[in-house]
Design a protein around this motif. Structure first.
Motif, short mmCIF file in Angstrom:
data_model
loop_
_atom_site.label_atom_id
_atom_site.label_comp_id
_atom_site.label_asym_id
_atom_site.label_seq_id
_atom_site.Cartn_x
_atom_site.Cartn_y
_atom_site.Cartn_z
N LEU A 40 9.08 0.13 -6.64
CA LEU A 40 7.93 -0.29 -7.43
C LEU A 40 6.66 -0.36 -6.59
N GLY A 41 6.76 -0.94 -5.39
CA GLY A 41 5.58 -1.07 -4.53
C GLY A 41 5.01 0.27 -4.12
N ASN A 42 5.86 1.17 -3.67
CA ASN A 42 5.38 2.49 -3.25
C ASN A 42 4.89 3.32 -4.43
N LEU A 43 5.53 3.16 -5.58
CA LEU A 43 5.08 3.87 -6.78
C LEU A 43 3.70 3.40 -7.21
N LEU A 44 3.44 2.11 -7.10
CA LEU A 44 2.13 1.57 -7.44
C LEU A 44 1.05 2.13 -6.51
N VAL A 45 1.37 2.26 -5.22
CA VAL A 45 0.41 2.84 -4.28
C VAL A 45 0.08 4.28 -4.66
N ILE A 46 1.10 5.06 -5.00
CA ILE A 46 0.89 6.46 -5.40
C ILE A 46 0.02 6.54 -6.65
N LEU A 47 0.32 5.71 -7.65
CA LEU A 47 -0.43 5.73 -8.90
C LEU A 47 -1.87 5.25 -8.69
N ALA A 48 -2.04 4.23 -7.85
CA ALA A 48 -3.38 3.72 -7.59
C ALA A 48 -4.25 4.75 -6.88
N VAL A 49 -3.69 5.42 -5.89
CA VAL A 49 -4.44 6.44 -5.15
C VAL A 49 -4.77 7.63 -6.04
N SER A 50 -3.80 8.07 -6.83
CA SER A 50 -4.03 9.25 -7.67
C SER A 50 -5.00 8.97 -8.81
N SER A 51 -5.07 7.70 -9.27
CA SER A 51 -5.93 7.37 -10.40
C SER A 51 -7.36 7.00 -10.00
N ASP A 52 -7.61 6.80 -8.73
CA ASP A 52 -8.94 6.39 -8.26
C ASP A 52 -9.59 7.54 -7.49
#
Length: 312
Positions: A40-52
């Motif tokens: 969950l933590g690493n997936l959130l980092v990936i989603l946050a970076v890709s969405s910003d």
């Protein structure tokens, strides 16, 4: 006990972390929780970076790849261990063991390589800021990551092909909670000199050289920071390296701890417990380190979560 050809060996036994039946539910709950937090933590980092769009830079491109590799890294070992605990079994098939060795080497090596590439990125950003966008162009970033993947695919494949030629005894027990190459070579019933030589060479090339590159990059960064007259500039430059330095220290510190533990104690159980640090704990802590120590990632995560919670 007679040695049989590896094609006749269908199952290995994994010793695991403990034989105590009363500890199995505790171990299952603990490792399941750590696995879910890591994913969950690493997936959130990936989603946050890709969405910003503000984070569409080389540094965060490499960070996204590191998070993806950490998810794959922990998924190589922990799910099988959870299944074995749940089923009260120690067995792992010969093919599953080889697959686990292959992908474990790839993802462990990718962690190492990506940390080195990220150190080079920080070196260029701080020591050659005017040429940063030219040097760290998107094409180079993709080629660096692709080169790391291809190198490790082939190196790992060579090790697997060398293991295939070994013979093992029936009922071979691997003194670990997952199939690790060094442990497999120790329990083989045939000559492993060629395997060990290749393992030492690969360790030197894939571990020592990247670490040397990281140390060189940061020696140049420190030298550049010492020449800066502005304290604000020094703080800003150091803050961009703080998260990476923490992850590097955690990865190499735990890896070195495993090596020293196995060399000093000669206890396979203590070595297995120490291995949990870099195979499970490190991938779990990486997203927390980057989200807590990096204002850009923290801000991107907050914006992503706010959008996710407000979604109708």
């Amino acid at each position: 006990m007679e040695a049989e050809n590896q094609t006749e060996v269908s199952v290995f036994l994994l010793r695991g972390l403990s034989d105590d039946p009363e500890l199995q539910p505790l171990l299952f709950g603990m490792f399941l929780s750590m696995y879910l937090v890591t994913v969950l933590g690493n997936l959130l980092v990936i989603l946050a970076v890709s969405s910003d769009s503000h984070l569409h830079t080389p540094m965060y491109f490499f960070l996204s790849n590191l998070s993806f590799v950490d998810i794959c890294f922990i998924s190589t070992t922990v799910p099988k261990m959870l299944v074995n605990i749940q089923e009260c079994s120690k067995g792992i098939s010969y093919l599953e063991c080889l697959i686990q060795v292959y992908f474990f080497m790839i993802f462990a090596g990718m962690d190492d390589f990506l940390l080195t590439v990220m150190a080079y990125d920080r070196f260029v950003a701080i020591c050659h800021p005017l040429h940063y966008t030219v040097i760290m162009n998107p094409r180079l970033c993709v080629l660096l990551v692709l080169g790391c993947w291809l190198t490790l695919f082939w190196v790992s494949l060579i090790h697997i092909l060398l293991v295939r030629r070994l013979a093992f005894c029936t009922g071979t027990e691997i003194p670990h909670f997952f199939c690790e190459l060094a442990q497999i070579l120790q329990v083989a019933c045939s000559d492993t000199r060629i395997n060990n030589i290749c393992l030492y060479v690969a360790t030197a090339l894939l571990c020592v050289f990247p670490l040397t590159g990281i140390l060189f990059s940061y020696s140049q960064i420190v030298s550049s920071l010492m020449r800066m007259s502005s304290s604000e500039g020094k703080y800003k430059a150091f803050s961009t390296c703080g998260s990476h330095l923490s992850v590097v220290s955690l990865f190499y510190g735990t890896s070195l701890g495993v090596y020293l533990t196995s060399a000093v104690t000669h206890s396979s159980q203590r070595s297995s417990i120490a291995s949990v640090m870099y195979t499970v704990v490190t991938p779990m802590l990486n997203p927390f380190i980057y989200s807590l120590r990096n204002k850009d990632v923290k801000g991107a995560l907050q914006r992503f979560l706010s959008r996710a919670t407000s979604w109708p």
